[in-house]
Scaffold this motif. Structure first.
Motif, PDB file in Angstrom:
ATOM      1  N   HIS A  59      48.150 -24.452  47.060  1.00 30.20           N
ATOM      2  CA  HIS A  59      46.897 -24.557  46.841  1.00 30.20           C
ATOM      3  C   HIS A  59      47.062 -26.198  47.806  1.00 30.20           C
ATOM      4  O   HIS A  59      46.116 -26.812  48.949  1.00 30.20           O
ATOM      5  N   LEU A  60      47.171 -27.242  47.790  1.00 30.14           N
ATOM      6  CA  LEU A  60      47.778 -28.450  48.346  1.00 30.14           C
ATOM      7  C   LEU A  60      47.739 -28.637  49.979  1.00 30.14           C
ATOM      8  O   LEU A  60      47.447 -29.102  50.711  1.00 30.14           O
ATOM      9  N   ARG A  61      48.830 -27.393  49.680  1.00 31.39           N
ATOM     10  CA  ARG A  61      49.456 -26.955  51.227  1.00 31.39           C
ATOM     11  C   ARG A  61      48.022 -26.318  52.375  1.00 31.39           C
ATOM     12  O   ARG A  61      47.855 -26.691  53.724  1.00 31.39           O
ATOM     13  N   PHE A  91      51.638 -43.252  43.886  1.00 30.96           N
ATOM     14  CA  PHE A  91      50.778 -42.311  45.037  1.00 30.96           C
ATOM     15  C   PHE A  91      51.029 -41.539  45.877  1.00 30.96           C
ATOM     16  O   PHE A  91      52.905 -42.276  46.025  1.00 30.96           O
ATOM     17  N   ALA A  92      50.723 -41.035  45.873  1.00 29.69           N
ATOM     18  CA  ALA A  92      51.310 -39.827  47.079  1.00 29.69           C
ATOM     19  C   ALA A  92      49.968 -39.356  48.100  1.00 29.69           C
ATOM     20  O   ALA A  92      48.584 -39.579  47.597  1.00 29.69           O
ATOM     21  N   PRO A 143      45.123 -35.693  44.621  1.00 34.33           N
ATOM     22  CA  PRO A 143      43.879 -36.496  43.934  1.00 34.33           C
ATOM     23  C   PRO A 143      44.784 -35.527  42.791  1.00 34.33           C
ATOM     24  O   PRO A 143      44.277 -34.419  42.293  1.00 34.33           O
ATOM     25  N   GLU A 144      45.319 -36.050  42.340  1.00 37.20           N
ATOM     26  CA  GLU A 144      46.323 -35.583  41.023  1.00 37.20           C
ATOM     27  C   GLU A 144      45.163 -35.225  39.549  1.00 37.20           C
ATOM     28  O   GLU A 144      45.585 -34.114  39.033  1.00 37.20           O
TER      29      GLU A 144
END
Length: 224
Positions: A16-18, A68-69, A33-34
Motif C-alpha cells: 500500500h505504501l509503495r 519519523f520516516a 503518515p503512520e
C-alpha cells in the motif's frame, strides 16, 4: 498466530505504501503518515514500521530512528551515480541475454514494450513507468543469472520511484518507443555491440550522463 498476522499485515501495508509513493500520493520529502495508516487499517504501528523498514531497504524511504520516516529525495548527483550502476548492470544483462536468450524470451520482453507504448498513448504515467522498468528488468531475467536479477530487481524498483519523481527527464513516448524497438532489433539479430550501444545511449539521457566517459562499460566511446 498473532506474529503471522503481523507479517501478513506488514506485507499489505508495504504494498500500500509503495503504491502511494510510486503514484506520488506521498511525495519526496513527505513524512510517512503512520497514524493515518494505522487508523485506516485498524492496526498497531508495529506492522507499519516493519513495512517502512522494507521500504528503507528498497532505498525509497529514509528513516530517522525515534523521530519519523520520510519519502526519499534524489539529487541530480544521486541520479547520475545510480545511472552509472544501472548502465554497468544493463550492459552485463544485455551481453548475457544475447548468449542465453531465445526468440521466445525476447517476444515476452517485446510485450512489455507494447504495453509501455499503450500506457503512453492513454497518458497513464504510472503504468508507462512500470512497463518501462519491467521491459528493462526482463532483459536481466533473460540473462539467466539470479544474482544479477536480484540486484536489478531492487534497482528498478528505485528506478520506478526516480522516474516518477523526475518524469520530465523521461524521453518522449515516440523516442522511448524508437529506442526500445532498436533494443529488440539488436536482440533478435544477436548483435551484441549494437545492443550495448543502444542501451547505453538510452540510459544516458535520463541520468544526465552525456558528458561522462562511460566507454569502459561498453567498449565504445561516447561519440560512437
Amino acid at each position: 498466530m498473532e506474529q503471522g498476522q503481523n507479517v501478513a499485515m506488514s506485507d499489505t501495508v508495504y504494498l500500500h505504501l509503495r503504491d502511494m509513493i510510486l503514484s506520488m500520493e506521498i511525495k519526496p520529502g513527505d513524512r510517512i503518515p503512520e497514524a493515518k495508516i494505522a487508523k485506516q487499517f485498524g492496526i498497531s504501528r508495529t506492522p507499519i514500521r516493519e513495512a517502512i523498514k522494507r521500504l528503507a531497504s528498497d532505498g525509497i524511504v529514509n528513516v530517522y530512528p525515534n523521530r519519523f520516516a520520510e519519502v526519499a529525495t534524489f539529487s541530480n548527483d544521486r541520479v547520475r551515480e545510480t545511472g552509472l550502476v544501472r548502465i554497468a548492470l544493463d550492459v552485463l544483462a544485455a551481453r548475457l541475454a544475447v548468449f542465453h536468450g531465445s526468440n521466445y524470451d525476447f517476444s515476452i520482453m517485446e510485450q512489455y514494450l507494447e504495453e509501455c507504448q499503450k500506457a503512453a498513448e492513454q497518458n497513464n504515467v504510472a503504468a508507462r513507468i512500470r512497463m518501462n522498468c519491467a521491459f528493462h528488468l526482463e532483459l536481466s531475467k533473460i540473462s539467466k543469472n539470479n544474482e544479477l536479477y536480484e540486484l536489478q530487481r531492487g534497482l528498478y524498483l528505485k528506478m520506478e520511484f526516480m522516474q516518477a519523481c523526475k518524469y520530465c527527464q523521461v524521453e518522449t513516448p515516440e523516442e522511448q518507443y524508437r529506442q526500445h524497438k532498436a533494443i529488440m532489433r539488436a536482440l533478435y539479430e544477436r548483435n551484441e555491440e549494437e545492443l550495448v550501444k543502444v542501451i547505453v545511449k538510452h540510459d544516458q539521457r535520463f541520468h544526465m550522463l552525456k558528458d561522462v566517459n562511460i566507454g569502459l562499460f561498453q567498449g565504445i566511446s561516447n561519440e560512437t
